[in-house]
Design a protein around this motif. Structure first.
Motif, PDB file in Angstrom:
ATOM      1  N   ASP A  71       0.812  -1.139  -0.162  1.00 22.11           N
ATOM      2  CA  ASP A  71       0.167   0.115  -0.012  1.00 22.11           C
ATOM      3  C   ASP A  71       0.822   1.500   0.219  1.00 22.11           C
ATOM      4  O   ASP A  71       0.607   2.113  -0.677  1.00 22.11           O
ATOM      5  N   MET A  72       2.160   1.416   0.936  1.00 23.89           N
ATOM      6  CA  MET A  72       2.636   2.510   0.790  1.00 23.89           C
ATOM      7  C   MET A  72       3.426   2.511  -0.600  1.00 23.89           C
ATOM      8  O   MET A  72       3.974   4.016  -1.118  1.00 23.89           O
ATOM      9  N   ARG A  77       6.945  14.612  -7.905  1.00 24.22           N
ATOM     10  CA  ARG A  77       5.918  14.957  -7.390  1.00 24.22           C
ATOM     11  C   ARG A  77       4.560  15.778  -8.395  1.00 24.22           C
ATOM     12  O   ARG A  77       5.346  16.505  -9.108  1.00 24.22           O
ATOM     13  N   LEU A  78       3.585  14.375  -8.320  1.00 30.52           N
ATOM     14  CA  LEU A  78       2.615  15.297  -8.731  1.00 30.52           C
ATOM     15  C   LEU A  78       2.399  16.027  -7.617  1.00 30.52           C
ATOM     16  O   LEU A  78       2.026  16.235  -6.767  1.00 30.52           O
ATOM     17  N   LEU A 117       4.888   5.393  -5.433  1.00 28.95           N
ATOM     18  CA  LEU A 117       4.627   5.184  -6.760  1.00 28.95           C
ATOM     19  C   LEU A 117       3.547   6.606  -7.440  1.00 28.95           C
ATOM     20  O   LEU A 117       3.638   6.960  -9.004  1.00 28.95           O
ATOM     21  N   ASN A 118       2.088   5.868  -7.612  1.00 28.86           N
ATOM     22  CA  ASN A 118       1.239   6.970  -8.146  1.00 28.86           C
ATOM     23  C   ASN A 118       1.490   8.292  -7.838  1.00 28.86           C
ATOM     24  O   ASN A 118       0.848   8.857  -8.577  1.00 28.86           O
ATOM     25  N   GLY A 119       1.772   8.170  -7.234  1.00 28.98           N
ATOM     26  CA  GLY A 119       2.436  10.364  -6.772  1.00 28.98           C
ATOM     27  C   GLY A 119       3.473  10.730  -7.368  1.00 28.98           C
ATOM     28  O   GLY A 119       3.676  12.477  -6.939  1.00 28.98           O
ATOM     29  N   SER A 130       2.466   5.071 -13.040  1.00 35.63           N
ATOM     30  CA  SER A 130       1.324   4.518 -12.636  1.00 35.63           C
ATOM     31  C   SER A 130       1.092   3.501 -12.582  1.00 35.63           C
ATOM     32  O   SER A 130       1.694   2.162 -12.874  1.00 35.63           O
ATOM     33  N   CYS A 131       0.142   2.772 -11.217  1.00 33.99           N
ATOM     34  CA  CYS A 131       0.359   0.628 -10.919  1.00 33.99           C
ATOM     35  C   CYS A 131      -1.280   1.168 -10.564  1.00 33.99           C
ATOM     36  O   CYS A 131      -1.853   1.986  -9.485  1.00 33.99           O
TER      37      CYS A 131
END
Length: 390
Positions: free
Chosen positions: A303-304, A388-389, A309-311, A316-317
């Protein structure tokens, strides 16, 4: 000058082993490397398993055994299949080998040759297609994208089948994606296979015990008992029990297939390590409650990793239901995932594996079988690279 055989010249080097070795080499040079490339638990082999190995050595269990496993281990495997999967296998229907990879290779070797085809859904473990090629057969790679959660659909399976198809490889949960098939999804594939009695199904269940979020594991012989005589159910102690170096894999299948594999083993590897076999008896027959703690740790790490990674820009994953990998789409930041993976190793000190090694270019595989501290530091380094996004 001596030339290598055509057989070895058409086989690729294992990308996961190559990247892991590259990370080891840099560490030996004094570099600070976080290795997220190997498919190996970071936990120690449980004490009761290690104690069983010591006891076996002290008892003199250090000689040749039956070529495909001692009776005590076969009994433990039979009990495991009954307990966990509702499957019944006699001793003559069980094969034990020095690792899961030899089990799979033995099954292929006794059934396929030149002109035969083996269906391999992709993304796939790097060794499946290469083992098929080593047996002079042809791997039929079937792409399975994120739109199907990286899983084979009945329509895609039907389209890949030809009169030359001998095996279907199914890995659930999957390396590299962590994707896992539900009972209903397996039944839908079984409906296709029933019309093609020449096809056998090899179910690689090595990550069976590493599933999360209340996902219920299922395997083909359990879901479709009418296909029992055509199914080899493969497993091992490496991933669930942190016994990668002990080298014990096993499988249950029909007598005719296991008998052929036994004959083949007798002229190749012969028996697995006797001490490791006794350790595997303790693993399968002993306490299983520690697996709950390990699963909790893996789910937390997953979860971490997925959140971090999606941030990051261009990555994306999905949150996979099983195994201990995150499969990341990096196509927005590169058109060469192999170059990106090597750059991350050399510049950020983070070892990963390019998706092209798994027949899924445009991706990276990260293992989260590492400590929370290592994973956080790896994500910090990756974030510094990608940004970072906002």
């Amino acid at each position: 000058m001596t030339h290598l055989s055509d057989r070895i010249s058409r086989v690729a080097t294992s990308a996961t082993m190559a990247m892991t070795q590259a990370a080891r080499d840099l560490k030996a040079q004094g570099r600070d490397i976080i290795s997220l490339s190997a498919g190996e638990p970071d936990f120690d082999t449980p004490v009761h398993i290690r104690d069983a190995a010591k006891a076996a050595m002290d008892a003199g269990q250090t000689r040749y055994t039956a070529v495909d496993g001692i009776a005590e281990l076969k009994a433990a495997i039979s009990a495991k299949f009954s307990r966990d999967n509702g499957l019944t296998y006699s001793a003559s229907q069980i094969s034990v080998a020095p690792g899961g990879k030899p089990v799979i290779f033995n099954a292929l070797a006794v059934l396929v040759g030149a002109g035969d085809e083996v269906i391999v859904p992709a993304p796939c473990w790097v060794s499946y297609p290469e083992m098929v090629r080593l047996c002079d057969a042809t791997p039929i790679i079937v792409p399975c994208g994120a739109d199907t959660d990286y899983k084979l659909t009945p329509d895609a399976l039907a389209a890949a089948i030809t009169p030359r198809t001998k095996w279907l490889m199914l890995n659930s949960p999957s390396n590299p994606t962590g994707a896992a098939y539900t009972s209903n999804e397996l039944e839908a594939l079984a409906n296709v296979l029933r019309d093609h009695p020449q096809i056998l199904i090899l179910c690689d269940d090595i990550y069976e015990h590493l599933v999360y979020d209340d996902f219920k594991f299922a395997t083909m012989a359990e879901v479709a008992p009418d296909l029992f005589e055509r199914t080899l159910t493969m497993n091992g102690v490496s991933k669930a029990y942190a016994m990668t170096g002990w080298r014990i894999g096993y499988a249950g299948g029909p007598d005719w297939l296991i008998g052929a594999m036994r004959k083949y083993i007798g002229q190749t590897t012969s028996n697995p390590c006797s001490i490791s076999q006794w350790a595997a008896v303790a693993a399968l027959n002993g306490p299983q409650d520690f697996l709950n703690d390990w699963r909790t740790a893996y789910a937390r790490r997953r979860d971490m990793m997925v959140q971090r990674l999606n941030g990051m820009k261009g990555l994306s994953c999905q949150a996979p239901p099983g195994a201990f990998y995150v499969f990341v789409d990096c196509s927005a930041v590169t058109d060469n995932d192999s170059d990106l993976a090597m750059s991350l190793l050399r510049e950020q000190g983070v070892a990963t594996v390019p998706g092209s090694a798994f027949h899924a270019p445009g991706h990276l595989r990260f293992s989260y079988a590492a400590s929370d501290e290592e994973l956080r530091e790896a994500c910090d380094r990756l974030e510094a690279r990608f940004g970072r996004l906002s």
